[in-house]
Design a protein around this motif. Structure first.
Motif, PDB file in Angstrom:
ATOM      1  N   ALA A 191       2.574 -22.527  47.181  1.00  0.00           N
ATOM      2  CA  ALA A 191       3.204 -22.898  45.917  1.00  0.00           C
ATOM      3  C   ALA A 191       2.847 -21.902  44.813  1.00  0.00           C
ATOM      4  CB  ALA A 191       2.773 -24.311  45.513  1.00  0.00           C
ATOM      5  N   ILE A 192       1.598 -21.506  44.696  1.00  0.00           N
ATOM      6  CA  ILE A 192       1.172 -20.545  43.680  1.00  0.00           C
ATOM      7  C   ILE A 192       1.802 -19.183  43.934  1.00  0.00           C
ATOM      8  CG2 ILE A 192      -0.838 -19.296  42.775  1.00  0.00           C
ATOM      9  CD1 ILE A 192      -2.433 -21.903  43.223  1.00  0.00           C
ATOM     10  N   GLY A 193       1.879 -18.786  45.216  1.00  0.00           N
ATOM     11  CA  GLY A 193       2.529 -17.515  45.557  1.00  0.00           C
ATOM     12  C   GLY A 193       3.993 -17.515  45.171  1.00  0.00           C
ATOM     13  N   GLY A 194       4.680 -18.629  45.399  1.00  0.00           N
ATOM     14  CA  GLY A 194       6.085 -18.738  45.027  1.00  0.00           C
ATOM     15  C   GLY A 194       6.280 -18.644  43.525  1.00  0.00           C
ATOM     16  N   LEU A 195       5.413 -19.325  42.766  1.00  0.00           N
ATOM     17  CA  LEU A 195       5.489 -19.248  41.304  1.00  0.00           C
ATOM     18  C   LEU A 195       5.212 -17.836  40.798  1.00  0.00           C
ATOM     19  CD1 LEU A 195       3.767 -22.589  40.257  1.00  0.00           C
ATOM     20  CD2 LEU A 195       6.178 -21.992  40.047  1.00  0.00           C
ATOM     21  N   LEU A 196       4.273 -17.159  41.426  1.00  0.00           N
ATOM     22  CA  LEU A 196       3.945 -15.783  41.042  1.00  0.00           C
ATOM     23  C   LEU A 196       5.142 -14.858  41.286  1.00  0.00           C
ATOM     24  CD1 LEU A 196       1.436 -14.314  39.963  1.00  0.00           C
ATOM     25  CD2 LEU A 196       0.984 -13.625  42.304  1.00  0.00           C
ATOM     26  N   VAL A 197       5.793 -14.986  42.403  1.00  0.00           N
ATOM     27  CA  VAL A 197       6.971 -14.165  42.712  1.00  0.00           C
ATOM     28  C   VAL A 197       8.089 -14.476  41.720  1.00  0.00           C
ATOM     29  CG1 VAL A 197       8.808 -13.800  44.411  1.00  0.00           C
ATOM     30  CG2 VAL A 197       6.431 -13.831  45.149  1.00  0.00           C
ATOM     31  N   LEU A 198       8.282 -15.743  41.383  1.00  0.00           N
ATOM     32  CA  LEU A 198       9.298 -16.124  40.421  1.00  0.00           C
ATOM     33  C   LEU A 198       9.012 -15.501  39.050  1.00  0.00           C
ATOM     34  CD1 LEU A 198      11.814 -17.826  39.812  1.00  0.00           C
ATOM     35  CD2 LEU A 198      10.277 -19.701  39.216  1.00  0.00           C
ATOM     36  N   ALA A 199       7.756 -15.540  38.637  1.00  0.00           N
ATOM     37  CA  ALA A 199       7.378 -14.947  37.352  1.00  0.00           C
ATOM     38  C   ALA A 199       7.607 -13.442  37.364  1.00  0.00           C
ATOM     39  CB  ALA A 199       5.921 -15.272  37.035  1.00  0.00           C
ATOM     40  N   MET A 250       9.812 -11.779  39.148  1.00  0.00           N
ATOM     41  CA  MET A 250      11.250 -11.506  39.134  1.00  0.00           C
ATOM     42  C   MET A 250      11.826 -11.721  37.737  1.00  0.00           C
ATOM     43  SD  MET A 250      12.544 -12.906  42.800  1.00  0.00           S
ATOM     44  CE  MET A 250      14.157 -12.226  42.590  1.00  0.00           C
ATOM     45  N   VAL A 251      11.414 -12.772  37.040  1.00  0.00           N
ATOM     46  CA  VAL A 251      11.879 -13.015  35.679  1.00  0.00           C
ATOM     47  C   VAL A 251      11.426 -11.886  34.766  1.00  0.00           C
ATOM     48  CG1 VAL A 251      11.628 -14.539  33.663  1.00  0.00           C
ATOM     49  CG2 VAL A 251      12.075 -15.505  35.934  1.00  0.00           C
ATOM     50  N   GLY A 252      10.173 -11.441  34.931  1.00  0.00           N
ATOM     51  CA  GLY A 252       9.663 -10.318  34.134  1.00  0.00           C
ATOM     52  C   GLY A 252      10.445  -9.051  34.399  1.00  0.00           C
ATOM     53  N   ALA A 253      10.806  -8.803  35.660  1.00  0.00           N
ATOM     54  CA  ALA A 253      11.575  -7.600  35.992  1.00  0.00           C
ATOM     55  C   ALA A 253      12.964  -7.678  35.378  1.00  0.00           C
ATOM     56  CB  ALA A 253      11.662  -7.443  37.505  1.00  0.00           C
ATOM     57  N   ILE A 299      13.796  -9.271  32.618  1.00  0.00           N
ATOM     58  CA  ILE A 299      13.655  -9.069  31.181  1.00  0.00           C
ATOM     59  C   ILE A 299      13.365  -7.602  30.857  1.00  0.00           C
ATOM     60  CG2 ILE A 299      12.198  -9.610  29.169  1.00  0.00           C
ATOM     61  CD1 ILE A 299      11.885 -12.423  30.367  1.00  0.00           C
ATOM     62  N   LEU A 300      12.523  -6.966  31.665  1.00  0.00           N
ATOM     63  CA  LEU A 300      12.141  -5.577  31.438  1.00  0.00           C
ATOM     64  C   LEU A 300      13.310  -4.619  31.615  1.00  0.00           C
ATOM     65  CD1 LEU A 300       9.747  -3.611  30.923  1.00  0.00           C
ATOM     66  CD2 LEU A 300       9.494  -3.493  33.391  1.00  0.00           C
ATOM     67  N   PHE A 301      14.105  -4.829  32.670  1.00  0.00           N
ATOM     68  CA  PHE A 301      15.216  -3.929  32.941  1.00  0.00           C
ATOM     69  C   PHE A 301      16.494  -4.394  32.257  1.00  0.00           C
ATOM     70  CE2 PHE A 301      12.476  -3.166  36.717  1.00  0.00           C
ATOM     71  CZ  PHE A 301      12.139  -1.868  36.410  1.00  0.00           C
ATOM     72  N   GLY A 302      16.522  -5.538  31.695  1.00  0.00           N
ATOM     73  CA  GLY A 302      17.661  -6.024  30.943  1.00  0.00           C
ATOM     74  C   GLY A 302      18.878  -6.306  31.788  1.00  0.00           C
ATOM     75  N   VAL A 303      18.688  -6.699  32.923  1.00  0.00           N
ATOM     76  CA  VAL A 303      19.815  -6.963  33.821  1.00  0.00           C
ATOM     77  C   VAL A 303      20.343  -8.338  33.606  1.00  0.00           C
ATOM     78  CG1 VAL A 303      20.584  -7.090  36.198  1.00  0.00           C
ATOM     79  CG2 VAL A 303      18.933  -5.369  35.504  1.00  0.00           C
TER      80      VAL A 303
END
Length: 143
Positions: free
Chosen positions: A124-132, A134-137, A139-143
């Motif tokens: 569960a923690i690994g899944g949340l980390l991957v989700l975070a 992906m959301v950060g990526a 926001i960073l790349f503006g896609v």
């Protein structure tokens, strides 16, 4: 070849054939169960012996396919008589519903349950980390 024929038997036949200069049908009958062997099995043995340098003198009757034993008569299906009325009535009186057998489950030791719980939390923690990430990526790349 039959399972009863092993390499020791072939080695002994090769040694005998080299000692005598050849093998005869009588030599094969003495050392092998040729009466219970098929013509193909005998031919394979003869080929093996001749490849080892031992000539084999066979009678023609030995290489002829042996007559097949008469087939046993086939049995027909057995006819089971229909139960009499008393038996049929007893069968109808069984009104108790069928019940499922109780499932037998061995209780897991406490450490196994703890390990499973830890594994579930780690996933569960690994899944949340991957989700975070992906959301950060995004926001960073503006896609």
């Amino acid at each position: 070849m039959q399972q009863a024929l092993d390499s020791n038997t072939l080695d002994r036949l090769i040694a005998l054939g080299r000692q005598q200069g050849q093998l005869t049908t009588l030599d094969l009958e003495t050392n092998l169960p040729i009466h219970s062997m098929s013509a193909e099995d005998i031919a394979l043995i003869v080929v093996h012996l001749e490849e080892a340098g031992v000539p084999v003198e066979l009678e023609d009757s030995l290489m002829a396919p042996s007559p097949k034993p008469a087939a046993a008569p086939t049995r027909s299906a057995e006819i089971i008589p229909f139960p009499d009325r008393a038996t049929a009535d007893r069968m109808k009186k069984r009104t108790a519903p069928l019940q499922k057998a109780a499932a037998i489950q061995a209780a897991e030791p406490a450490f196994v349950q703890r390990e499973k719980r830890t594994a579930h939390w780690a996933v569960a923690i690994g899944g949340l980390l991957v989700l975070a990430l992906m959301v950060g990526a995004l926001i960073l790349f503006g896609v």
